[in-house]
Motif scaffolding. Structure first.
Motif, PDB file in Angstrom:
ATOM      1  N   GLU A  53     -14.845   4.844 -40.536  1.00  0.00           N
ATOM      2  CA  GLU A  53     -13.472   5.173 -40.915  1.00  0.00           C
ATOM      3  C   GLU A  53     -13.532   6.088 -42.137  1.00  0.00           C
ATOM      4  O   GLU A  53     -14.047   5.715 -43.171  1.00  0.00           O
ATOM      5  CB  GLU A  53     -12.690   3.905 -41.263  1.00  0.00           C
ATOM      6  N   LYS A  54     -13.008   7.292 -41.979  1.00  0.00           N
ATOM      7  CA  LYS A  54     -13.131   8.255 -43.076  1.00  0.00           C
ATOM      8  C   LYS A  54     -11.794   8.759 -43.595  1.00  0.00           C
ATOM      9  O   LYS A  54     -11.717   9.295 -44.687  1.00  0.00           O
ATOM     10  CB  LYS A  54     -13.966   9.450 -42.616  1.00  0.00           C
ATOM     11  N   GLY A  55     -10.748   8.586 -42.818  1.00  0.00           N
ATOM     12  CA  GLY A  55      -9.459   9.142 -43.191  1.00  0.00           C
ATOM     13  C   GLY A  55      -8.588   8.149 -43.926  1.00  0.00           C
ATOM     14  O   GLY A  55      -9.072   7.213 -44.556  1.00  0.00           O
ATOM     15  N   LYS A  56      -7.298   8.380 -43.848  1.00  0.00           N
ATOM     16  CA  LYS A  56      -6.344   7.425 -44.427  1.00  0.00           C
ATOM     17  C   LYS A  56      -5.306   7.081 -43.358  1.00  0.00           C
ATOM     18  O   LYS A  56      -5.393   7.522 -42.220  1.00  0.00           O
ATOM     19  CB  LYS A  56      -5.713   8.012 -45.679  1.00  0.00           C
ATOM     20  N   ALA A  60      -4.186   0.390 -36.097  1.00  0.00           N
ATOM     21  CA  ALA A  60      -4.717  -0.062 -34.813  1.00  0.00           C
ATOM     22  C   ALA A  60      -3.544  -0.483 -33.942  1.00  0.00           C
ATOM     23  O   ALA A  60      -2.643  -1.166 -34.422  1.00  0.00           O
ATOM     24  CB  ALA A  60      -5.659  -1.239 -35.024  1.00  0.00           C
ATOM     25  N   THR A  61      -3.559  -0.040 -32.708  1.00  0.00           N
ATOM     26  CA  THR A  61      -2.509  -0.453 -31.777  1.00  0.00           C
ATOM     27  C   THR A  61      -3.152  -1.164 -30.595  1.00  0.00           C
ATOM     28  O   THR A  61      -4.080  -0.645 -29.973  1.00  0.00           O
ATOM     29  CB  THR A  61      -1.687   0.765 -31.307  1.00  0.00           C
ATOM     30  N   ARG A  73      -6.386   1.056 -29.690  1.00  0.00           N
ATOM     31  CA  ARG A  73      -6.384   2.457 -30.111  1.00  0.00           C
ATOM     32  C   ARG A  73      -6.347   2.495 -31.629  1.00  0.00           C
ATOM     33  O   ARG A  73      -5.378   2.063 -32.247  1.00  0.00           O
ATOM     34  CB  ARG A  73      -5.173   3.201 -29.538  1.00  0.00           C
ATOM     35  N   ASN A  74      -7.438   2.965 -32.212  1.00  0.00           N
ATOM     36  CA  ASN A  74      -7.515   3.113 -33.663  1.00  0.00           C
ATOM     37  C   ASN A  74      -7.224   4.560 -34.012  1.00  0.00           C
ATOM     38  O   ASN A  74      -7.753   5.463 -33.375  1.00  0.00           O
ATOM     39  CB  ASN A  74      -8.916   2.761 -34.169  1.00  0.00           C
ATOM     40  N   ALA A  75      -6.391   4.763 -35.016  1.00  0.00           N
ATOM     41  CA  ALA A  75      -6.071   6.133 -35.419  1.00  0.00           C
ATOM     42  C   ALA A  75      -6.073   6.242 -36.929  1.00  0.00           C
ATOM     43  O   ALA A  75      -5.823   5.263 -37.648  1.00  0.00           O
ATOM     44  CB  ALA A  75      -4.713   6.541 -34.857  1.00  0.00           C
ATOM     45  N   GLU A  76      -6.383   7.429 -37.388  1.00  0.00           N
ATOM     46  CA  GLU A  76      -6.360   7.696 -38.827  1.00  0.00           C
ATOM     47  C   GLU A  76      -6.035   9.164 -39.039  1.00  0.00           C
ATOM     48  O   GLU A  76      -6.169   9.986 -38.132  1.00  0.00           O
ATOM     49  CB  GLU A  76      -7.707   7.342 -39.466  1.00  0.00           C
ATOM     50  N   LEU A  77      -5.606   9.454 -40.247  1.00  0.00           N
ATOM     51  CA  LEU A  77      -5.257  10.823 -40.623  1.00  0.00           C
ATOM     52  C   LEU A  77      -6.411  11.401 -41.433  1.00  0.00           C
ATOM     53  O   LEU A  77      -6.779  10.854 -42.470  1.00  0.00           O
ATOM     54  CB  LEU A  77      -3.966  10.813 -41.442  1.00  0.00           C
ATOM     55  N   SER A  84      -7.135  11.564 -35.967  1.00  0.00           N
ATOM     56  CA  SER A  84      -8.321  11.225 -35.190  1.00  0.00           C
ATOM     57  C   SER A  84      -8.095   9.860 -34.573  1.00  0.00           C
ATOM     58  O   SER A  84      -7.623   8.939 -35.235  1.00  0.00           O
ATOM     59  CB  SER A  84      -9.528  11.200 -36.124  1.00  0.00           C
ATOM     60  N   SER A  85      -8.405   9.706 -33.290  1.00  0.00           N
ATOM     61  CA  SER A  85      -8.219   8.388 -32.685  1.00  0.00           C
ATOM     62  C   SER A  85      -9.351   8.071 -31.723  1.00  0.00           C
ATOM     63  O   SER A  85     -10.064   8.961 -31.254  1.00  0.00           O
ATOM     64  CB  SER A  85      -6.872   8.310 -31.971  1.00  0.00           C
TER      65      SER A  85
END
Ligand SMILES: *[C@@H]1O[C@H](CO)[C@@H](O)[C@H](O)[C@H]1NC(C)=O
Ligand SMILES: *[C@@H]1O[C@H](CO)[C@@H](O)[C@H](O)[C@H]1NC(C)=O
Length: 185
Positions: A53-56, A60-61, A73-77, A84-85
């Motif tokens: 995990e590198k973003g902010k 998780a959905t 589904r993991n997502a980050e900005l 990114s997901s």
């Protein structure tokens, strides 16, 4: 095996020491866990550092699939403004232990444990993941999740106590950045 060991050690060292001697702790999990109520979106409030995990704005959905498994589904900005997901599948391995899941993001690669230690389903969740290596050491991750992007200090402190009781060094927890996340929703 030696190469793997070195790789893991290097990874763990680069990852602020999420590896420890001995076997994984076996903390108690949420009683009468109801996976249906757990579905939906959770935001990451704090975590033990995880390299992947590198973003902010990490979120998780979870959604139930017809076969009873859970789509993840993991997502980050990312810092470049891109979202990114990654998608995976979570499975309960033993129906008498519904709060113990196994999450897999890549076909053919063994999944990672996903233990729901505590949740009230509508505000907070505490997730712990620990993997044993050769009975010699273990690598663990933990996440404090919430339905809104914030959680009261009271609740966070209660969840810290639970992690502490599980033997997790809560000083290693990092606070997640959940600001400027409008683009995620
Ligand atoms: C789990 O939660 C769902 C949704 O609230 C509910 O319909 C179901 O009856 C619950 N299952 C159990 C075993 O309590
Ligand atoms: C499932 O969990 C129960 C309760 O912890 C345990 O007694 C049983 O051995 C487990 N079954 C399997 C197949 O691991």
């Amino acid at each position: 095996m030696k190469v793997l060991f070195v790789l893991l050690l290097t990874a763990a060292a680069a990852d602020c020491q999420s590896f420890h001697r001995g076997r994984c702790p076996q903390p108690p999990v949420q009683e009468n866990f109801n996976v249906t109520k757990y579905m939906g979106t959770w935001y990451e409030i704090e975590k033990l550092p995880a390299m992947f995990e590198k973003g902010k704005c990490n979120q998780a959905t979870y959604s139930l699939l017809e076969d009873g498994t859970v789509k993840v589904r993991n997502a980050e900005l990312l810092s470049n403004g891109k979202i990114s997901s990654i998608e995976g599948v979570a499975t309960v391995k033993n129906s008498s232990q519904p709060a113990i899941l196994d999450v897999s993001f890549f076909k053919g690669v063994p999944g990672a444990p996903y233990w729901v230690l505590s949740t009230d389903y509508h505000s907070y969740a505490l997730v712990y993941s620990c993997s044993d290596y050769f009975g010699l050491f273990h690598v663990d991750f933990a996440w404090i999740l919430a339905r809104p992007r914030v959680l009261t200090e009271d609740v966070i402190s209660q969840l810290h106590d639970k992690l502490d009781a599980a033997g997790v060094n809560i000083k290693r927890l990092l606070v997640s950045d959940q600001t400027g996340c409008d683009v995620m929703t």
